[in-house]
Design a protein around this motif. Structure first.
Motif, PDB file in Angstrom:
ATOM      1  N   GLY A  65       1.012  -1.319   0.023  1.00  0.00           N
ATOM      2  CA  GLY A  65      -0.064  -0.065   0.080  1.00  0.00           C
ATOM      3  C   GLY A  65       0.875   1.339   0.077  1.00  0.00           C
ATOM      4  O   GLY A  65       1.880   1.390   0.731  1.00  0.00           O
ATOM      5  N   GLY A  66       0.626   2.146  -0.699  1.00  0.00           N
ATOM      6  CA  GLY A  66       1.476   3.463  -0.937  1.00  0.00           C
ATOM      7  C   GLY A  66       2.681   3.247  -1.761  1.00  0.00           C
ATOM      8  O   GLY A  66       3.236   4.263  -1.900  1.00  0.00           O
ATOM      9  N   ALA A  67       3.078   2.090  -2.139  1.00  0.00           N
ATOM     10  CA  ALA A  67       4.360   1.865  -2.708  1.00  0.00           C
ATOM     11  C   ALA A  67       4.339   1.862  -4.124  1.00  0.00           C
ATOM     12  O   ALA A  67       3.534   1.912  -4.861  1.00  0.00           O
ATOM     13  N   THR A  68       5.347   2.075  -4.768  1.00  0.00           N
ATOM     14  CA  THR A  68       5.393   2.433  -6.107  1.00  0.00           C
ATOM     15  C   THR A  68       6.510   1.377  -6.825  1.00  0.00           C
ATOM     16  O   THR A  68       7.637   1.049  -6.080  1.00  0.00           O
ATOM     17  N   LYS A  69       6.345   0.667  -7.730  1.00  0.00           N
ATOM     18  CA  LYS A  69       7.484  -0.447  -8.452  1.00  0.00           C
ATOM     19  C   LYS A  69       7.520   0.044  -9.946  1.00  0.00           C
ATOM     20  O   LYS A  69       6.592   0.688 -10.533  1.00  0.00           O
ATOM     21  N   THR A  70       8.745   0.195 -10.592  1.00  0.00           N
ATOM     22  CA  THR A  70       8.985   0.465 -11.919  1.00  0.00           C
ATOM     23  C   THR A  70       9.482  -0.725 -12.606  1.00  0.00           C
ATOM     24  O   THR A  70      10.522  -1.206 -12.195  1.00  0.00           O
ATOM     25  N   LEU A  71       9.044  -0.610 -13.825  1.00  0.00           N
ATOM     26  CA  LEU A  71       9.699  -1.493 -15.034  1.00  0.00           C
ATOM     27  C   LEU A  71       9.978  -0.737 -15.983  1.00  0.00           C
ATOM     28  O   LEU A  71       9.761   0.516 -16.396  1.00  0.00           O
ATOM     29  N   TYR A  72      11.158  -1.112 -16.619  1.00  0.00           N
ATOM     30  CA  TYR A  72      12.066  -0.272 -17.729  1.00  0.00           C
ATOM     31  C   TYR A  72      12.054  -1.212 -18.837  1.00  0.00           C
ATOM     32  O   TYR A  72      12.110  -2.641 -18.951  1.00  0.00           O
ATOM     33  N   CYS A  73      11.781  -0.649 -20.259  1.00  0.00           N
ATOM     34  CA  CYS A  73      11.829  -1.386 -21.394  1.00  0.00           C
ATOM     35  C   CYS A  73      12.797  -0.442 -22.328  1.00  0.00           C
ATOM     36  O   CYS A  73      12.972   0.908 -21.819  1.00  0.00           O
ATOM     37  N   ARG A  74      13.283  -1.019 -23.529  1.00  0.00           N
ATOM     38  CA  ARG A  74      13.854   0.075 -24.417  1.00  0.00           C
ATOM     39  C   ARG A  74      13.573  -0.669 -25.766  1.00  0.00           C
ATOM     40  O   ARG A  74      13.699  -1.762 -25.951  1.00  0.00           O
ATOM     41  N   ASP A 115      16.837   0.540 -32.625  1.00  0.00           N
ATOM     42  CA  ASP A 115      17.456  -0.197 -33.919  1.00  0.00           C
ATOM     43  C   ASP A 115      18.742  -0.582 -33.958  1.00  0.00           C
ATOM     44  O   ASP A 115      19.183  -0.811 -34.854  1.00  0.00           O
ATOM     45  N   SER A 116      19.145  -0.471 -32.746  1.00  0.00           N
ATOM     46  CA  SER A 116      20.731  -0.984 -32.389  1.00  0.00           C
ATOM     47  C   SER A 116      20.726  -2.291 -31.464  1.00  0.00           C
ATOM     48  O   SER A 116      19.911  -2.286 -30.599  1.00  0.00           O
ATOM     49  N   LEU A 117      21.535  -3.393 -31.671  1.00  0.00           N
ATOM     50  CA  LEU A 117      21.724  -4.303 -30.992  1.00  0.00           C
ATOM     51  C   LEU A 117      22.773  -4.070 -30.164  1.00  0.00           C
ATOM     52  O   LEU A 117      23.810  -3.544 -30.151  1.00  0.00           O
ATOM     53  N   ILE A 118      22.316  -3.877 -28.550  1.00  0.00           N
ATOM     54  CA  ILE A 118      23.121  -3.351 -27.489  1.00  0.00           C
ATOM     55  C   ILE A 118      23.442  -4.715 -26.610  1.00  0.00           C
ATOM     56  O   ILE A 118      22.572  -5.094 -26.153  1.00  0.00           O
ATOM     57  N   GLU A 119      24.918  -4.462 -26.238  1.00  0.00           N
ATOM     58  CA  GLU A 119      25.088  -5.673 -25.304  1.00  0.00           C
ATOM     59  C   GLU A 119      24.352  -5.411 -23.750  1.00  0.00           C
ATOM     60  O   GLU A 119      23.902  -6.567 -23.404  1.00  0.00           O
ATOM     61  N   ASN A 120      24.667  -4.219 -23.450  1.00  0.00           N
ATOM     62  CA  ASN A 120      23.941  -4.052 -22.247  1.00  0.00           C
ATOM     63  C   ASN A 120      22.936  -2.753 -22.297  1.00  0.00           C
ATOM     64  O   ASN A 120      23.422  -1.909 -22.217  1.00  0.00           O
ATOM     65  N   ALA A 121      21.599  -2.974 -22.622  1.00  0.00           N
ATOM     66  CA  ALA A 121      20.830  -1.915 -22.946  1.00  0.00           C
ATOM     67  C   ALA A 121      20.483  -1.070 -21.608  1.00  0.00           C
ATOM     68  O   ALA A 121      19.984  -0.116 -21.853  1.00  0.00           O
ATOM     69  N   PHE A 122      20.522  -1.737 -20.478  1.00  0.00           N
ATOM     70  CA  PHE A 122      20.553  -0.928 -19.122  1.00  0.00           C
ATOM     71  C   PHE A 122      21.738  -0.532 -18.465  1.00  0.00           C
ATOM     72  O   PHE A 122      21.894  -1.233 -17.401  1.00  0.00           O
ATOM     73  N   THR A 123      22.688   0.314 -18.920  1.00  0.00           N
ATOM     74  CA  THR A 123      23.703   0.459 -18.277  1.00  0.00           C
ATOM     75  C   THR A 123      23.630   1.220 -16.900  1.00  0.00           C
ATOM     76  O   THR A 123      22.617   2.037 -16.807  1.00  0.00           O
ATOM     77  N   ARG A 124      24.764   1.119 -16.143  1.00  0.00           N
ATOM     78  CA  ARG A 124      24.482   2.051 -14.872  1.00  0.00           C
ATOM     79  C   ARG A 124      24.030   3.533 -15.164  1.00  0.00           C
ATOM     80  O   ARG A 124      24.651   4.156 -16.208  1.00  0.00           O
TER      81      ARG A 124
END
Length: 874
Positions: free
Chosen positions: A305-314, A317-326
């Motif tokens: 209750g009252g909390a938030t969770k976050t999802l990320y997508c990307r 047009d490029s093939l990227i080894e690490n799409a979610f870098t630091r």
């Protein structure tokens, strides 16, 4: 130059100034004319909401908070499940026309929070109940209600009463034109932990359903957190997602068993993921499949209750080894800061924080309302959708005389759920607000609808897909000049080439009006409903049997305005290209002839001091339809001033006007209201100064047209004094009706018999301001009528502007008049207090928002009014 302005400058150099990815996904494809292959033309019945989950579309796609490329080959949107609903929440739910007591209506809570023209930053908020979504209740309760009762809304159902819902906020931030980060924030607004399933979904628009299977595109695995989307019309795209609970592949194919009781060739149908989540069907098969045309990672979340969770997508047009870098999340902060910088640059300084929010949300809504629109009428008429055969009823029915129309463009829509199709005169108003944000796109839209794949060869513009042959007011020349002046004010120079291009097309349309809508050649024009639906005592599109003709005060006034607007445009061009000087003269003379007809040909009623439509029946005296509505006020719109330098530069124009005036006055012919200031500036208007004062006396009377939120479409006088007329032995009556429509004319989902409409108020305000700038302190009127307060016309324009803006502003208690007092509890909550909706029209007494709830098409004009009002008060 802000970062966004720099991107816009690059975009403006393209042959077609569109960005490749944007919010081009419709919010309702079902129930549209394009998807209707029935023989009787009942689009709402042929493709209802209940079919949308398992039946592929022919002419486009829809989704929740979605995006697509500019040809809608590849689409992305979110799907949700609260564990209780009978279907996935893949699209917005609403009632079709026959289900609502006031026509079709979306029954959801969603908000366009932010957007910029290149769509490098976008925010969308959807509110999803944690209890079962009340699909059946909304249908049942609205069916029970009569036209005299208010609509039953989702906030009336109780599902949001205890904050037992999720806020789903989707944010897009582009790294580059083809590299888009997506953030999905899920906030539990309830006090207790709740479960939710979130499915970010990627799919292809089904263009292959009637073609060789070899052309079918493909989404396939690259690894456990990436899929590749391959399509012959696109570069390869890669969809990156965080590790999910599950992942399913299926195809965007119709479930023929559900539609036609014909066995499916495969289990991988459009609704297979829905059935896997809801009914636990074929989970293993969908999980083990490695490719398809529709793909969803599945996130099963438990949120406190009252909390938030976050999802990320990307999506890139490029093939990227690490799409979610630091530190990848910083892209959202960067793009948000750029959006702030952009709005700080284009919006006026010194307005209140609340006004600034209203402006920004209005423009954001306008930008979110861009949509991919695909409709080839000839193909639609002559082919089947694979379900229903081609029929003579369809071949000879709706739009059958518009076979040349072949649309496949990104177009600004009035409302992507209620009106997910362009409307000619709506589009004109939309471009004015758009010009503040993106003048290049605004000009593109006006030129687009004039192109040969829209305009009929005879010059008629398409009204809207329900009936392209309906006639809308000719406001496009005026809109073009408004867009031109807004850009000129911003940049310092005007785009004369744009004016030249559109002028040539407008000439064709003007000629169509002259040849088709002036039956007797006397400059008295018809036009039917002219965009005002039920404004008449009877349907003005109806042709009565026998020799009857309706001479329309507004049709004639609109044409007077059209001639004046064309004259203004020709003058502006002639100051740079003298070859247009003769054309300016031509439209000036045409304006004089139309003004003569309006003022001298029985449309003015000297007893009531008002303009009326007149019903002419052979063998009988003409009958003025004494209805005091905006029909009689449109004469105010045709007003223009010509500065002295024009006469000094355009000598032939000056000479011709002088000769024409001398000739007509010498021969006792009508001469329109023409006055000159001390500086020799000329005022031209359809109405004389004395008639202007008479009209303003009614306009500014709070017992007639003037409401707390602006000008009503029909005088409140008709509340106690309804007007009736008998035509062909049938009695017709009209009375003041300030809220939702109580008649079924034009589907009954809009009402011009009392509410406040933004486009009409904008036109009235602009016209009065023009009069005011000319007359200055030499003309004052009582405002409100009977108050004893005397104002200049510029002050009147400011007062009307203030009233319209007040519909959206917070009052001292934090309430906004656009929201029903029964729903203020919801919008007074801290998380909702800054959420503003831009309704189609507003209650003539209370100001409550009515009709389409996301009509940031023309209702976004409030942003321009705030700019003008704020500037005048600083």
């Amino acid at each position: 130059m802000t970062a966004e302005h720099q991107r816009l400058a690059v975009n403006a150099e393209k042959p077609v100034p569109l960005v490749e990815w944007g919010p081009y996904l419709s919010e309702r494809q079902w129930g549209t004319v394009r998807e209707d292959y029935s023989s009787d033309g009942n689009a709402w019945h042929y493709f209802p909401f209940d079919h949308a989950a398992f039946r592929h579309y022919i002419w486009g796609e829809d989704g929740l908070a979605g995006i697509s490329d500019m040809f809608q080959n590849l689409c992305f949107a979110i799907s949700l499940w609260n564990g209780k609903d009978p279907i996935l929440k893949e699209r917005l739910f609403g009632l079709r026309n026959g289900e609502g007591n006031h026509g079709e209506d979306v029954k959801e809570l969603y908000y366009y929070l932010d957007n910029i023209p290149t769509h490098y930053y976008m925010e969308y908020l959807y509110k999803y109940p944690q209890v079962e979504f009340p699909y059946a209740l909304l249908r049942e309760e609205n069916r029970k209600r009569s036209r005299t009762e208010p609509e039953y809304e989702i906030l009336d159902t109780g599902v949001f009463n205890d904050n037992q819902y999720f806020d789903i906020k989707v944010t897009y931030a582009k790294q580059s034109p083809r590299d888009i980060f997506i953030k999905i924030d899920i906030t539990n607004r309830y006090t207790k932990t709740a479960d939710i399933t979130v499915l970010p979904t990627l799919w292809f628009y089904n263009r292959w359903w009637d073609k060789d299977p070899k052309v079918i595109p493909e989404i396939s695995y690259v690894n456990k957190t990436c899929v590749r989307a391959e399509h012959k019309r696109l570069v390869d795209y890669y969809f990156y997602f965080q590790r999910a609970s599950d992942a399913f592949f299926t195809d965007n194919e119709t479930n023929s068993l559900k539609v036609s009781n014909v066995p499916n060739a495969s289990i991988f149908t459009k609704d297979a993921i829905n059935d896997a989540i809801i009914n636990k069907q074929n989970i293993k098969e969908l999980r083990n499949r490695k490719k398809g045309t529709k793909f969803s990672p599945v996130y099963q979340l438990k949120i406190a209750g009252g909390a938030t969770k976050t999802l990320y997508c990307r999506l890139s047009d490029s093939l990227i080894e690490n799409a979610f870098t630091r530190g990848f999340e910083k892209i959202f902060e960067t793009r948000k800061a750029e959006a702030d910088e952009y709005y700080n640059a284009i919006l006026p300084k010194g307005v209140s924080e609340d006004m600034a929010r209203i402006q920004r949300q209005a423009i954001a809504g306008l930008l979110w309302s861009k949509q991919y629109y695909h409709y080839d009428v000839e193909t639609w008429l002559t082919t089947s959708d694979g379900i229903s055969p081609v029929s003579n009823g369809k071949m000879n029915g709706r739009n059958s005389d518009w076979r040349h129309l072949k649309n496949q463009d990104i177009i600004s829509m009035p409302d992507k759920w209620e009106y997910p199709w362009y409307a000619a005169w709506d589009l004109a108003f939309q471009t004015i607000s758009m010009a503040v944000a993106d003048p290049t796109f605004a000009k593109h839209q006006l030129l687009l609808i004039m192109r040969e794949w829209y305009m009929k060869p005879d010059g008629q513009l398409p009204a809207y897909e329900w009936n392209f042959s309906d006639v809308n007011p000719p406001v496009h020349a005026w809109a073009a000049m408004q867009v031109y002046q807004i850009e000129k004010k911003t940049k310092g120079t005007g785009d004369i080439m744009f004016l030249k291009k559109i002028f040539q097309k407008l000439l064709i349309n003007f000629t169509w009006w002259i040849n088709r809508k002036d039956v007797n050649g006397n400059n008295i024009f018809e036009g039917g409903f002219l965009g005002l639906d039920n404004i008449g005592v009877f349907n003005r599109n109806f042709h009565f049997p026998g020799e009857m003709q309706l001479e329309q005060a507004d049709g004639t006034s609109w044409m007077g305005k059209y001639a004046l607007d064309m004259m203004e445009m020709a003058i502006e061009i002639a100051l740079h290209d003298p070859s247009f000087e003769d054309t300016a003269t031509k439209f000036f003379e045409h304006f004089v002839l139309i003004a003569e007809s309006l003022n001298e040909h029985r449309l003015w009623n000297d007893e009531d001091k008002f303009f009326y439509d007149v019903l002419v029946v052979k063998g009988s005296d003409p009958t003025p339809l004494r209805i005091q509505s905006i029909v009689g006020l449109t004469s105010l719109f045709a007003v223009s001033t010509i500065p002295q330098n024009v006469f000094e530069t355009l000598k032939d124009f000056d000479k011709r006007i002088e000769w024409f005036e001398t000739y007509r006055k010498k021969n006792n012919k009508f001469w329109p209201n023409e006055e000159r200031s001390d500086g020799a500036e000329m005022l031209l208007s359809l109405v004389r100064k004395d008639r202007l004062v008479y009209l303003l006396r009614r306009l500014l009377n709070e017992d007639e047209f003037l409401s707390p939120g602006g000008i009503r479409a029909l005088s409140k006088r008709h509340e106690e004094h309804p007007y009736s007329v008998t035509v062909d032995n049938v009695l017709y009556t009209i009375r003041y009706d300030p809220g939702d429509s109580t008649s079924d004319i034009y589907g009954g989902n809009s009402n011009w018999r009392g509410p406040v409409w933004m486009p009409i108020n904008y036109l009235i305000i602009q016209s009065i301001r023009t009069y005011g700038e000319f007359y200055g302190d030499t003309l004052k009127v009582e405002c409100p009528t009977g108050s004893g307060v005397m104002m200049t016309l510029k002050e009147v324009a400011d007062e009307l502007t203030r009233r319209v803006i007040s519909l959206f502003e917070e009052d001292e208690k934090g309430n906004r008049r656009i929201y029903n007092s029964d729903h203020s509890w919801f919008y007074n909550r801290p998380e909702n207090e800054n959420l503003v909706l831009f309704f189609e029209y507003f209650h003539g007494d209370s100001g409550k928002g009515l009709g389409a709830s996301h009509q940031t098409g023309w209702t976004a004009l409030v942003a321009e009014l705030i700019s003008e009002y704020g500037t005048s008060k600083i």
